[in-house]
Design a protein around this motif. Sequence first.
Motif, mmCIF file in Angstrom:
data_model
loop_
_atom_site.group_PDB
_atom_site.id
_atom_site.type_symbol
_atom_site.label_atom_id
_atom_site.label_comp_id
_atom_site.label_asym_id
_atom_site.label_seq_id
_atom_site.Cartn_x
_atom_site.Cartn_y
_atom_site.Cartn_z
ATOM 1 N N ALA A 69 19.854 36.703 -3.672
ATOM 2 C CA ALA A 69 19.807 38.145 -3.883
ATOM 3 C C ALA A 69 18.374 38.608 -4.144
ATOM 4 O O ALA A 69 17.947 39.663 -3.655
ATOM 5 C CB ALA A 69 20.716 38.529 -5.055
ATOM 6 N N LEU A 70 17.622 37.808 -4.907
ATOM 7 C CA LEU A 70 16.226 38.147 -5.163
ATOM 8 C C LEU A 70 15.420 38.094 -3.873
ATOM 9 O O LEU A 70 14.582 38.977 -3.610
ATOM 10 C CB LEU A 70 15.643 37.192 -6.211
ATOM 11 C CG LEU A 70 14.151 37.383 -6.553
ATOM 12 C CD1 LEU A 70 13.886 38.808 -7.022
ATOM 13 C CD2 LEU A 70 13.721 36.369 -7.600
ATOM 14 N N LEU A 71 15.666 37.079 -3.065
ATOM 15 C CA LEU A 71 14.973 36.978 -1.785
ATOM 16 C C LEU A 71 15.300 38.163 -0.887
ATOM 17 O O LEU A 71 14.455 38.640 -0.124
ATOM 18 C CB LEU A 71 15.352 35.676 -1.068
ATOM 19 C CG LEU A 71 14.622 34.419 -1.516
ATOM 20 C CD1 LEU A 71 15.188 33.199 -0.795
ATOM 21 C CD2 LEU A 71 13.127 34.535 -1.251
ATOM 22 N N ASN A 72 16.534 38.656 -0.978
ATOM 23 C CA ASN A 72 16.936 39.797 -0.173
ATOM 24 C C ASN A 72 16.110 41.028 -0.531
ATOM 25 O O ASN A 72 15.812 41.867 0.324
ATOM 26 C CB ASN A 72 18.424 40.088 -0.391
ATOM 27 C CG ASN A 72 19.110 40.516 0.891
ATOM 28 O OD1 ASN A 72 18.584 40.340 1.983
ATOM 29 N ND2 ASN A 72 20.291 41.083 0.747
ATOM 30 N N VAL A 73 15.716 41.115 -1.819
ATOM 31 C CA VAL A 73 14.889 42.232 -2.267
ATOM 32 C C VAL A 73 13.429 42.007 -1.870
ATOM 33 O O VAL A 73 12.747 42.918 -1.390
ATOM 34 C CB VAL A 73 15.001 42.399 -3.796
ATOM 35 C CG1 VAL A 73 14.023 43.459 -4.293
ATOM 36 C CG2 VAL A 73 16.429 42.764 -4.179
ATOM 37 N N LEU A 74 12.961 40.775 -2.064
ATOM 38 C CA LEU A 74 11.556 40.469 -1.773
ATOM 39 C C LEU A 74 11.259 40.512 -0.288
ATOM 40 O O LEU A 74 10.180 40.914 0.131
ATOM 41 C CB LEU A 74 11.197 39.089 -2.339
ATOM 42 C CG LEU A 74 11.255 38.930 -3.861
ATOM 43 C CD1 LEU A 74 10.993 37.482 -4.245
ATOM 44 C CD2 LEU A 74 10.245 39.859 -4.526
ATOM 45 N N GLY A 75 12.210 40.052 0.534
ATOM 46 C CA GLY A 75 12.009 40.034 1.975
ATOM 47 C C GLY A 75 11.077 38.931 2.413
ATOM 48 O O GLY A 75 10.673 38.055 1.643
ATOM 49 N N ALA A 76 10.694 38.974 3.680
ATOM 50 C CA ALA A 76 9.846 37.935 4.273
ATOM 51 C C ALA A 76 8.479 37.844 3.622
ATOM 52 O O ALA A 76 7.807 36.814 3.684
ATOM 53 C CB ALA A 76 9.698 38.176 5.774
#
Length: 280
Positions: free
Chosen positions: A268-275
């Motif tokens: 979920a955090l990666l989804n916010v941070l993105g690439a």
Amino acid sequence: MDKHELGTFLRSRRERLRPEDVGLPAGARRRTPGLRREEVAVLAHISTEYYVRLEQGRAPRPSGEVLAGIAGALRLTDAESGHLHLLAGTAPARTGRHRRDVRPSILTLLDRLPQTAGFVTSAIFEVLAWNDLAAALMEDFTARPASDRNLARKAFLQATPDAPLYGVSDATEFRQHVVMDLRATLARYPCDPAVTGLIGELRDGSPEFARLWERHDVQAAPMLRKTFRHPAVGTVTVDCDALALTDRDQHLVLYTAPPGSRDAEALALLNVLGAESHRV
């Protein structure tokens, strides 16, 4: 019918068996590993001369009945038996080129999976399509030319022991999986220059690939879980599901984590941070 590959495959399967595996006495010490050719012929109910010619690439196309007997004698798995029929020319083969165009419905599906990292691979491990979470977990594929989006090339020619492919925990198993899949792909697309070219590049550039290629294995164990070491969120363990898109000989790969788990929170955090998280 690929006589050379058929003969090499038969020999590799014969040499891995021990007499006791097929109910034969071990007898005196053997000079070479595995069963003798005459033993395989007896078990398959064919003449020794004909089996020898098959391994030497000098025999005419065997019938389905003969192949079934050989498959039983060599204790082939379903996948290996199917590969045997492909090499012998008794199963339908795709003689053209593998497809790289992804079905529009699959592209739509990828965008509707906000808690799942998803991507589509071709028959030779090209990443053809992906969603934002896959880019955040693995890499920003849009920043790479198409030739650099091939996972087989990355695993064997670019990754190192100190920097494995995306920091995954199962890099060794993945490389074995790649080799087995590519051997089966070559049997389906023997005239596709993209297939033959990639395999040639990997054989020339990676001693490990060349060693694994000579084993002639064609059945990979499913990879059900995978752990990534990500520079922004640390260790992320995901469940892996690879769904076959049979009409285009592609796979939809999905990485998920149990709801409420630390790994789900990391996704979920990666989804916010993105690439951009790869630059942290």
